[in-house]
Design a protein around this motif. Sequence first.
Motif, PDB file in Angstrom:
ATOM      1  N   ASN A  40      -2.660 -17.704  -9.196  1.00 57.57           N
ATOM      2  CA  ASN A  40      -2.117 -16.459  -8.652  1.00 57.57           C
ATOM      3  C   ASN A  40      -2.989 -15.332  -9.165  1.00 57.57           C
ATOM      4  OD1 ASN A  40       0.722 -16.875  -7.299  1.00 57.57           O
ATOM      5  ND2 ASN A  40       0.632 -18.275  -9.051  1.00 57.57           N
ATOM      6  N   LEU A  41      -3.432 -14.478  -8.288  1.00 56.07           N
ATOM      7  CA  LEU A  41      -4.394 -13.449  -8.646  1.00 56.07           C
ATOM      8  C   LEU A  41      -3.935 -12.105  -8.097  1.00 56.07           C
ATOM      9  CD1 LEU A  41      -7.325 -13.012  -9.810  1.00 56.07           C
ATOM     10  CD2 LEU A  41      -8.114 -13.225  -7.459  1.00 56.07           C
ATOM     11  N   PHE A  42      -4.158 -11.042  -8.871  1.00 57.06           N
ATOM     12  CA  PHE A  42      -3.778  -9.699  -8.438  1.00 57.06           C
ATOM     13  C   PHE A  42      -5.003  -8.785  -8.457  1.00 57.06           C
ATOM     14  CE2 PHE A  42       0.091 -11.607  -9.995  1.00 57.06           C
ATOM     15  CZ  PHE A  42       1.021 -11.249  -9.032  1.00 57.06           C
ATOM     16  N   ASN A  43      -5.109  -7.960  -7.419  1.00 55.35           N
ATOM     17  CA  ASN A  43      -6.160  -6.952  -7.320  1.00 55.35           C
ATOM     18  C   ASN A  43      -5.524  -5.596  -7.059  1.00 55.35           C
ATOM     19  OD1 ASN A  43      -8.228  -9.022  -7.369  1.00 55.35           O
ATOM     20  ND2 ASN A  43      -7.767  -9.405  -5.215  1.00 55.35           N
ATOM     21  N   GLY A  44      -6.126  -4.546  -7.588  1.00 56.73           N
ATOM     22  CA  GLY A  44      -5.630  -3.195  -7.365  1.00 56.73           C
ATOM     23  C   GLY A  44      -6.710  -2.297  -6.794  1.00 56.73           C
ATOM     24  N   ARG A  45      -6.301  -1.355  -5.926  1.00 57.91           N
ATOM     25  CA  ARG A  45      -7.263  -0.442  -5.316  1.00 57.91           C
ATOM     26  C   ARG A  45      -6.653   0.956  -5.219  1.00 57.91           C
ATOM     27  NH1 ARG A  45      -7.685  -5.278  -2.245  1.00 57.91           N
ATOM     28  NH2 ARG A  45      -9.765  -6.163  -2.282  1.00 57.91           N
ATOM     29  N   ILE A  46      -7.442   1.971  -5.525  1.00 59.50           N
ATOM     30  CA  ILE A  46      -7.020   3.354  -5.345  1.00 59.50           C
ATOM     31  C   ILE A  46      -8.175   4.135  -4.734  1.00 59.50           C
ATOM     32  CG2 ILE A  46      -5.369   3.329  -7.263  1.00 59.50           C
ATOM     33  CD1 ILE A  46      -7.446   4.890  -8.915  1.00 59.50           C
ATOM     34  N   GLY A  47      -7.852   5.228  -4.074  1.00 60.81           N
ATOM     35  CA  GLY A  47      -8.888   6.079  -3.498  1.00 60.81           C
ATOM     36  C   GLY A  47      -8.334   7.452  -3.174  1.00 60.81           C
TER      37      GLY A  47
ATOM     38  N   SER B  28       0.840  -1.204   0.000  1.00 59.53           N
ATOM     39  CA  SER B  28       0.000   0.000   0.000  1.00 59.53           C
ATOM     40  C   SER B  28       0.873   1.251   0.000  1.00 59.53           C
ATOM     41  CB  SER B  28      -0.915   0.011   1.230  1.00 59.53           C
ATOM     42  OG  SER B  28      -1.734  -1.133   1.272  1.00 59.53           O
ATOM     43  N   TYR B  29       0.408   2.291  -0.709  1.00 63.44           N
ATOM     44  CA  TYR B  29       1.174   3.521  -0.874  1.00 63.44           C
ATOM     45  C   TYR B  29       0.288   4.715  -0.534  1.00 63.44           C
ATOM     46  CZ  TYR B  29       3.915   7.161  -3.292  1.00 63.44           C
ATOM     47  OH  TYR B  29       4.636   8.289  -3.600  1.00 63.44           O
ATOM     48  N   TYR B  30       0.792   5.578   0.382  1.00 61.53           N
ATOM     49  CA  TYR B  30       0.090   6.785   0.808  1.00 61.53           C
ATOM     50  C   TYR B  30       1.040   7.965   0.585  1.00 61.53           C
ATOM     51  CZ  TYR B  30      -2.481   3.133   3.321  1.00 61.53           C
ATOM     52  OH  TYR B  30      -3.179   1.991   3.653  1.00 61.53           O
TER      53      TYR B  30
ATOM     54  N   SER C 205      -2.986   0.534  -3.722  1.00 64.98           N
ATOM     55  CA  SER C 205      -2.462  -0.743  -3.254  1.00 64.98           C
ATOM     56  C   SER C 205      -2.590  -1.798  -4.340  1.00 64.98           C
ATOM     57  CB  SER C 205      -3.204  -1.209  -1.994  1.00 64.98           C
ATOM     58  OG  SER C 205      -4.549  -1.509  -2.284  1.00 64.98           O
ATOM     59  N   VAL C 206      -1.702  -2.780  -4.266  1.00 61.77           N
ATOM     60  CA  VAL C 206      -1.761  -3.960  -5.124  1.00 61.77           C
ATOM     61  C   VAL C 206      -1.738  -5.180  -4.213  1.00 61.77           C
ATOM     62  CG1 VAL C 206      -0.642  -5.308  -6.928  1.00 61.77           C
ATOM     63  CG2 VAL C 206      -0.621  -2.817  -7.049  1.00 61.77           C
ATOM     64  N   GLU C 207      -2.678  -6.088  -4.439  1.00 60.95           N
ATOM     65  CA  GLU C 207      -2.843  -7.272  -3.599  1.00 60.95           C
ATOM     66  C   GLU C 207      -2.593  -8.530  -4.423  1.00 60.95           C
ATOM     67  OE1 GLU C 207      -6.366  -8.721  -0.573  1.00 60.95           O
ATOM     68  OE2 GLU C 207      -6.934  -8.160  -2.616  1.00 60.95           O
TER      69      GLU C 207
END
Length: 718
Positions: free
Chosen positions: A655-662, A620-622, A632-634
Amino acid sequence: MRKLLVILLLVGQLIHAQNKKVKDTSCNELDNIFVTANRTETLRKETPVAISKITAKTIDESKASALYEIANKTPGVVMINLGNEQHAMSIRQPISYSSYYLYLEDGLPIRPLGIFNHNALLEINQFNLQSIEIVKGPVSSLYGPEAVGGTINLISQKPSYYPEFKFGVQADQWGYKRVQAAGGATIGKIGFHISGISSIQESSWMEQSDYKKDNLNVRLDYAINDKTRLTSNTMVGKYFSDMSGSVNENDFNNRTYTSTSDFTYRKSEALRTRLTVEHDWNSKASTGMTIYHRDNKLGQNPSYGIRWSPTTNPTTATGEVNSNNFKSYGAIGQHTQKFNFWNTTMVSGASFDFSPVTYWSYLLDIKANLNPGETGKQTVNKYEIVAEHPETKLADYTADIYNTAIFKQINFSPIQELIVTVGGRYDAMKLKYNNALDNSSGDKTYDKFTFKAGANFNPIKEAGFYGNYSQGFAPPGVTSIFRAKSGTGGSTGKTAEFYYNLEPATFENFEVGGWVSLFENKLTFDYALYYMEGTNELLSIKLEDNSTDYRSAGKTSHKGIEFGFNYKPNTQWNIRVGGTVAEHRYIDFTISDKSTDVLQNLGGYEMPQAPRWAGNSEVSYYPNWLPNFRASVEWQLISSYYQDQVNTVKYAGYNLFNGRIGYKYKSIEIYGNVMNLTDKLYAYNVSRGNLTTSQASYTAAAPRTFLIGLQYNLCLKK
C-alpha cells in the motif's frame, strides 16, 4: 535547450503582435469525446468497450516525472516503474514484458508490428501530452496485432488559438532534474506547437542509475480551406540510462541499494515524423491519409542479460551487448461515411508498413564476486567484465518486415436506445530474414482475421450498458524468433537452435459493463466484467542462470472486474476510487518434456506477477478560501502475488501513498509532490525461477521522494 527557449520566446512575442485584434477564444479547450475505440470521435455511451480518458487537467496537476504516475490513475492499469522511465505493463494480463499492448501516438503505433519493446513509452515527451486514452481488452479488429491486453493512445498538444508559452523546472533530493518548455499559436491558416524536455539523473539513491533524456516535438497545422487540413508531427529523442538491475532479498530488506554491476546500460535514439491530410467531402463523409517514417536505434548492455548459476560455477557468469535498429516507411488511409438509415457510421481503412531491421548480440565473460553465505544460497556482490567477445554472436540477423492490413467497422442504431458495433480486420505480417548464426534465410508469414461485435444500450439519460465479443492476435516478436536457445550457440559448443516454430497468440474476450451518472454528473460510476482466453501465448520460463526459454504452446485464462467511482460533492472536493479484481491462470502450459520431471505442466497454476487486487484512489481539495490552490492524497494498492510459476513463494504487495500540492499566482505556478509519503519499503516487481534454490530478484522502489517545481504559464489573449 537554451536555443529552443529563446526561439519560443521570440516567436511568442512576434505572434502576440500579430494577434491583438483576434476574437476572444480560450487557450485550452477540453472535451469528453473519445477517438481511440472507434477511430473517430465518439461519445462514451456509443462505445462498447472499457475505455478511460486521462484529461489535460489530470496530467497537468500530476506534474509527473514519469508516465507511470499518470497511467496508474486508470482502473485496471498497473504500469510498473523499472527506473529512469523504463517500464513494464499489466492490463488484463500479469505484470510482464510481453508484446500484448499497443502504444499509439495520435493513433499511430510507436513501433511497427514485430518489433515490440516494453520500454517504448520512455520515448514520450510528457510535457507534450494533451490527454491519454486507454482501451482495455482486445481491439485488434481496428488497430491490429498486439492490441490485446490494452491500447494506450497518447494524444499530443494541438496548436492553441492564442499565443501561449510554458516553461518549467523540477527536481528532487535524489539528483533528478528536468527542464521543460512549450509554446504555440495560430497565425491565419497556420498553427504550430513546439515542446521540449531535458531530464537528467545523477547520484541517486540506487547505484548505477544515472540517466539523461532529451525530447523535442514539433507540430504544424495548415488549414488549406474549410474542408481540408494538413498536419505534420515530428519527434526527435535521445536517451541514455545506466541499468542498475535488481537486488537480492537480503539487500532489499536492509535497504542496501547497491548495484551488482557498473557497466550495464540502455541507450536509444528515436525519430518519428508523419504528415496527415484530412478532407471533409460533406457533413457525412471524410477521408484521411497519413504517411510516416520511423528511425530507431536501441543499444544495450542489459542487466537482465547477465546469466549466473549458483549451482554450477558460481564464480563465473556471462553477459551480452546488443543492438536493435530499425527504420519504417508506411501509410495508412481511412474513410468515414455516415448514412441516414439507422444513423449508421462506417469506418474503412487500409495500411502498409515496411520496416527493415538489424539485430546483433555478442558474448561477455563475467566474473561473479560472491557475498559470504551458506552453500547453495550464494548471492553476487559484484560482477566484473573479464573479456568481450564480439566474434561470439548470440544473435545476428537482418529482416525486412512487411505489414499490410485492411479494416472496417460499422455502427448503427435500429432504435434510439441501442447502438450496435461490428468490425473486422485482416493483418498479414511477412518476414524476409537472413540469420548469420545458422546461415539460413527464408520467409515467414503470420496472418489473421480478427472480429468484434458489441452493443450499447442506454435506456435512460443517466445510465448505460454495453457488451462485446472481441478477438486479439499477436505474432511472436522478431527478436524472440532469432534468439539462440539457452544452452546452444555462443561458446557452448552446441549448434545454435532457434525459435522458428513459435506460433502467433490468439485471444477471445467476452465483456459486459456499464456506467451511471447521478446528481447532475456529480457522482459517476463505471464498471466492466471480462473473461479472456489466450491460446499459443508466448510465455517464458525463467531458468536458473537468469536466461529465458520461450514457449508458444500456452493456454491461459484472464478474468476480472474493473471499476471506477468519482464523486464531486462541490467545487472544493473530488473523490476518485478505481481498481480491479482479477485472476490469471494457466490452463495448459508444458514446461518439461522429460518423463522424469515431477512437474511437466502448469495447468491450473496461477500466473506469476499477477496480483488479485490492484487499485488507485485519490482525494483532491480545491479550497474556496484560497483560489488556485490544490492538494491531493493518492493511494496505490498492489496485493500479493506469486513470484514463481510453480506457486511456492509470494510477494506481499504494498500500500503506497503519494501527496501533491500546487499554487498558481497569476502566471507563476509552484508545486510539490511527495512520492512514497510514508517511506515504505517495497518493490515494483519481484520474480524468481522455479527451482527450490532459486533466489528472488527485487526491483527496488524509491524511498520517500520530495519533488519540487516551478512553472511559468503565459497565454496572450486580448
